[in-house]
Design a protein around this motif. Structure first.
Motif, PDB file in Angstrom:
ATOM      1  N   GLU A  73       0.834  -1.201   0.000  1.00  0.00           N
ATOM      2  CA  GLU A  73       0.000   0.000   0.000  1.00  0.00           C
ATOM      3  C   GLU A  73       0.869   1.251   0.000  1.00  0.00           C
ATOM      4  OE1 GLU A  73      -3.244   2.208   2.859  1.00  0.00           O
ATOM      5  OE2 GLU A  73      -3.071   0.035   2.982  1.00  0.00           O
ATOM      6  N   GLY A  74       0.483   2.217  -0.812  1.00  0.00           N
ATOM      7  CA  GLY A  74       1.204   3.470  -0.899  1.00  0.00           C
ATOM      8  C   GLY A  74       2.304   3.484  -1.953  1.00  0.00           C
ATOM      9  N   LEU A  75       2.570   2.339  -2.563  1.00  0.00           N
ATOM     10  CA  LEU A  75       3.585   2.265  -3.615  1.00  0.00           C
ATOM     11  C   LEU A  75       2.901   2.259  -4.978  1.00  0.00           C
ATOM     12  CD1 LEU A  75       5.996  -0.417  -2.110  1.00  0.00           C
ATOM     13  CD2 LEU A  75       6.091   2.072  -1.883  1.00  0.00           C
ATOM     14  N   ASP A  76       3.521   2.919  -5.933  1.00  0.00           N
ATOM     15  CA  ASP A  76       2.969   3.087  -7.276  1.00  0.00           C
ATOM     16  C   ASP A  76       3.829   2.322  -8.276  1.00  0.00           C
ATOM     17  OD1 ASP A  76       2.056   3.975  -9.745  1.00  0.00           O
ATOM     18  OD2 ASP A  76       2.368   6.101  -9.314  1.00  0.00           O
ATOM     19  N   LYS A  77       3.239   1.403  -9.006  1.00  0.00           N
ATOM     20  CA  LYS A  77       4.003   0.611  -9.967  1.00  0.00           C
ATOM     21  C   LYS A  77       4.514   1.440 -11.140  1.00  0.00           C
ATOM     22  CE  LYS A  77       2.383  -3.940  -8.810  1.00  0.00           C
ATOM     23  NZ  LYS A  77       1.898  -5.222  -9.263  1.00  0.00           N
ATOM     24  N   ASN A  78       4.021   2.653 -11.301  1.00  0.00           N
ATOM     25  CA  ASN A  78       4.514   3.539 -12.357  1.00  0.00           C
ATOM     26  C   ASN A  78       5.699   4.381 -11.889  1.00  0.00           C
ATOM     27  OD1 ASN A  78       2.581   2.787 -14.341  1.00  0.00           O
ATOM     28  ND2 ASN A  78       1.063   3.962 -13.202  1.00  0.00           N
ATOM     29  N   GLN A  79       6.009   4.327 -10.601  1.00  0.00           N
ATOM     30  CA  GLN A  79       7.127   5.080 -10.016  1.00  0.00           C
ATOM     31  C   GLN A  79       8.364   4.182  -9.989  1.00  0.00           C
ATOM     32  OE1 GLN A  79       7.550   8.360  -8.649  1.00  0.00           O
ATOM     33  NE2 GLN A  79       9.642   7.594  -8.609  1.00  0.00           N
ATOM     34  N   LYS A  80       9.519   4.754 -10.221  1.00  0.00           N
ATOM     35  CA  LYS A  80      10.791   4.030 -10.096  1.00  0.00           C
ATOM     36  C   LYS A  80      11.315   4.258  -8.680  1.00  0.00           C
ATOM     37  CE  LYS A  80      12.466   6.357 -13.530  1.00  0.00           C
ATOM     38  NZ  LYS A  80      13.327   6.924 -14.576  1.00  0.00           N
ATOM     39  N   TYR A  81      11.805   3.179  -8.047  1.00  0.00           N
ATOM     40  CA  TYR A  81      12.241   3.258  -6.656  1.00  0.00           C
ATOM     41  C   TYR A  81      13.689   2.815  -6.466  1.00  0.00           C
ATOM     42  CZ  TYR A  81       7.287   3.679  -5.431  1.00  0.00           C
ATOM     43  OH  TYR A  81       5.991   4.095  -5.318  1.00  0.00           O
ATOM     44  N   ILE A  82      14.305   3.398  -5.451  1.00  0.00           N
ATOM     45  CA  ILE A  82      15.612   2.985  -4.939  1.00  0.00           C
ATOM     46  C   ILE A  82      15.338   2.393  -3.561  1.00  0.00           C
ATOM     47  CG2 ILE A  82      17.866   3.754  -4.139  1.00  0.00           C
ATOM     48  CD1 ILE A  82      17.471   6.207  -6.036  1.00  0.00           C
ATOM     49  N   VAL A  83      15.829   1.185  -3.299  1.00  0.00           N
ATOM     50  CA  VAL A  83      15.558   0.505  -2.037  1.00  0.00           C
ATOM     51  C   VAL A  83      16.818   0.501  -1.171  1.00  0.00           C
ATOM     52  CG1 VAL A  83      14.741  -1.632  -0.974  1.00  0.00           C
ATOM     53  CG2 VAL A  83      13.877  -0.961  -3.230  1.00  0.00           C
ATOM     54  N   ILE A  84      16.668   1.009   0.064  1.00  0.00           N
ATOM     55  CA  ILE A  84      17.803   1.088   0.993  1.00  0.00           C
ATOM     56  C   ILE A  84      17.365   0.605   2.380  1.00  0.00           C
ATOM     57  CG2 ILE A  84      17.366   3.491   1.698  1.00  0.00           C
ATOM     58  CD1 ILE A  84      20.481   3.862   1.563  1.00  0.00           C
ATOM     59  N   CYS A  85      18.340   0.092   3.143  1.00  0.00           N
ATOM     60  CA  CYS A  85      18.100  -0.318   4.533  1.00  0.00           C
ATOM     61  C   CYS A  85      19.267   0.184   5.379  1.00  0.00           C
ATOM     62  CB  CYS A  85      17.938  -1.839   4.623  1.00  0.00           C
ATOM     63  SG  CYS A  85      19.415  -2.768   4.174  1.00  0.00           S
ATOM     64  N   GLN A  86      19.611  -0.507   6.449  1.00  0.00           N
ATOM     65  CA  GLN A  86      20.704  -0.070   7.313  1.00  0.00           C
ATOM     66  C   GLN A  86      22.078  -0.483   6.779  1.00  0.00           C
ATOM     67  OE1 GLN A  86      20.534   2.037   9.783  1.00  0.00           O
ATOM     68  NE2 GLN A  86      22.699   1.924  10.292  1.00  0.00           N
ATOM     69  N   SER A  87      22.183  -1.749   6.314  1.00  0.00           N
ATOM     70  CA  SER A  87      23.499  -2.246   5.902  1.00  0.00           C
ATOM     71  C   SER A  87      23.532  -2.855   4.502  1.00  0.00           C
ATOM     72  CB  SER A  87      23.991  -3.293   6.900  1.00  0.00           C
ATOM     73  OG  SER A  87      23.145  -4.424   6.861  1.00  0.00           O
ATOM     74  N   GLY A  88      22.387  -3.063   3.904  1.00  0.00           N
ATOM     75  CA  GLY A  88      22.329  -3.644   2.568  1.00  0.00           C
ATOM     76  C   GLY A  88      21.696  -5.017   2.506  1.00  0.00           C
ATOM     77  N   ASN A  89      21.445  -5.637   3.657  1.00  0.00           N
ATOM     78  CA  ASN A  89      20.862  -6.979   3.659  1.00  0.00           C
ATOM     79  C   ASN A  89      19.347  -6.972   3.461  1.00  0.00           C
ATOM     80  OD1 ASN A  89      23.322  -8.386   4.029  1.00  0.00           O
ATOM     81  ND2 ASN A  89      23.286  -7.847   6.191  1.00  0.00           N
ATOM     82  N   ARG A  90      18.645  -6.183   4.249  1.00  0.00           N
ATOM     83  CA  ARG A  90      17.177  -6.137   4.120  1.00  0.00           C
ATOM     84  C   ARG A  90      16.760  -5.586   2.765  1.00  0.00           C
ATOM     85  NH1 ARG A  90      15.631  -3.267   9.731  1.00  0.00           N
ATOM     86  NH2 ARG A  90      17.756  -2.514   9.506  1.00  0.00           N
ATOM     87  N   SER A  91      17.553  -4.670   2.220  1.00  0.00           N
ATOM     88  CA  SER A  91      17.178  -4.096   0.925  1.00  0.00           C
ATOM     89  C   SER A  91      17.217  -5.148  -0.181  1.00  0.00           C
ATOM     90  CB  SER A  91      18.070  -2.902   0.567  1.00  0.00           C
ATOM     91  OG  SER A  91      19.389  -3.300   0.314  1.00  0.00           O
ATOM     92  N   LYS A  92      18.098  -6.123  -0.075  1.00  0.00           N
ATOM     93  CA  LYS A  92      18.138  -7.209  -1.065  1.00  0.00           C
ATOM     94  C   LYS A  92      16.820  -7.980  -1.053  1.00  0.00           C
ATOM     95  CE  LYS A  92      23.070  -8.126  -0.648  1.00  0.00           C
ATOM     96  NZ  LYS A  92      24.061  -9.094  -0.167  1.00  0.00           N
ATOM     97  N   GLU A  93      16.380  -8.327   0.142  1.00  0.00           N
ATOM     98  CA  GLU A  93      15.127  -9.083   0.258  1.00  0.00           C
ATOM     99  C   GLU A  93      13.944  -8.237  -0.203  1.00  0.00           C
ATOM    100  OE1 GLU A  93      12.653 -11.808   3.471  1.00  0.00           O
ATOM    101  OE2 GLU A  93      14.565 -10.918   4.078  1.00  0.00           O
ATOM    102  N   ALA A  94      13.916  -6.969   0.206  1.00  0.00           N
ATOM    103  CA  ALA A  94      12.828  -6.077  -0.204  1.00  0.00           C
ATOM    104  C   ALA A  94      12.840  -5.877  -1.719  1.00  0.00           C
ATOM    105  CB  ALA A  94      12.954  -4.739   0.511  1.00  0.00           C
ATOM    106  N   SER A  95      14.032  -5.735  -2.287  1.00  0.00           N
ATOM    107  CA  SER A  95      14.142  -5.558  -3.738  1.00  0.00           C
ATOM    108  C   SER A  95      13.600  -6.770  -4.482  1.00  0.00           C
ATOM    109  CB  SER A  95      15.599  -5.310  -4.137  1.00  0.00           C
ATOM    110  OG  SER A  95      16.037  -4.061  -3.655  1.00  0.00           O
ATOM    111  N   SER A  96      13.887  -7.958  -3.984  1.00  0.00           N
ATOM    112  CA  SER A  96      13.359  -9.177  -4.608  1.00  0.00           C
ATOM    113  C   SER A  96      11.838  -9.211  -4.552  1.00  0.00           C
ATOM    114  CB  SER A  96      13.916 -10.426  -3.923  1.00  0.00           C
ATOM    115  OG  SER A  96      15.282 -10.561  -4.199  1.00  0.00           O
ATOM    116  N   ILE A  97      11.297  -8.856  -3.405  1.00  0.00           N
ATOM    117  CA  ILE A  97       9.828  -8.841  -3.243  1.00  0.00           C
ATOM    118  C   ILE A  97       9.212  -7.852  -4.219  1.00  0.00           C
ATOM    119  CG2 ILE A  97       7.948  -8.170  -1.681  1.00  0.00           C
ATOM    120  CD1 ILE A  97       9.754  -9.266   0.640  1.00  0.00           C
ATOM    121  N   LEU A  98       9.738  -6.636  -4.254  1.00  0.00           N
ATOM    122  CA  LEU A  98       9.174  -5.601  -5.121  1.00  0.00           C
ATOM    123  C   LEU A  98       9.389  -5.929  -6.594  1.00  0.00           C
ATOM    124  CD1 LEU A  98      10.182  -2.475  -3.035  1.00  0.00           C
ATOM    125  CD2 LEU A  98       7.859  -3.388  -3.372  1.00  0.00           C
ATOM    126  N   PHE A  99      10.548  -6.464  -6.941  1.00  0.00           N
ATOM    127  CA  PHE A  99      10.806  -6.854  -8.321  1.00  0.00           C
ATOM    128  C   PHE A  99       9.804  -7.919  -8.770  1.00  0.00           C
ATOM    129  CE2 PHE A  99      12.888  -9.316 -11.643  1.00  0.00           C
ATOM    130  CZ  PHE A  99      13.260  -8.322 -12.527  1.00  0.00           C
TER     131      PHE A  99
END
Length: 122
Positions: A73-99
């Motif tokens: 919710e609140g994310l737009d599939k027409n928007q391009k996103y950069i995914v970041i976390c604290q150290s780079g680990n959670r962003s990998k998992e989040a990026s996979s989910i969003l991709f």
């Protein structure tokens, strides 16, 4: 010998076809400002308390825990996103989910622990 060559060809073709799935791109933390200028929006996938303690100005907080539960919710599939976390680990998992949900995303190889730019606090 001919059967072996055919078998080898089929095996190589099968392995190549299975491994050619697209994936998201990963960028360096220093590339964020340029990508924001190009129209990307930053999603910080740290938990709310971490985000409120300091985040990239203008970024959106969408904790990985929410994404894991299917909450986009609140994310737009027409928007391009950069995914970041604290150290780079959670962003990998989040990026996979969003991709996998067909979002246009870039993963950041480092995290907020490496960010030297301005911070915004809530």
């Amino acid at each position: 010998m001919k059967k072996f060559i055919i078998f080898l060809f089929v095996a190589i073709f099968t392995l190549t076809a299975c491994s050619s799935s697209a994936t998201y791109e990963t960028i360096a933390i220093d590339d964020i400002p340029l990508k924001v200028e190009e129209g990307y929006k930053v999603i910080d996938v740290r938990e709310t308390g971490e985000y409120e303690a300091g985040h990239i100005p203008g970024s959106l907080n969408k904790p990985l825990s929410e994404l894991k539960n299917g909450d986009i919710e609140g994310l737009d599939k027409n928007q391009k996103y950069i995914v970041i976390c604290q150290s780079g680990n959670r962003s990998k998992e989040a990026s996979s989910i969003l991709f996998d949900e067909d979002f246009m995303i870039l993963n950041v190889s480092e995290g907020m622990s490496s960010w030297t730019g301005p911070l915004e606090k809530n």
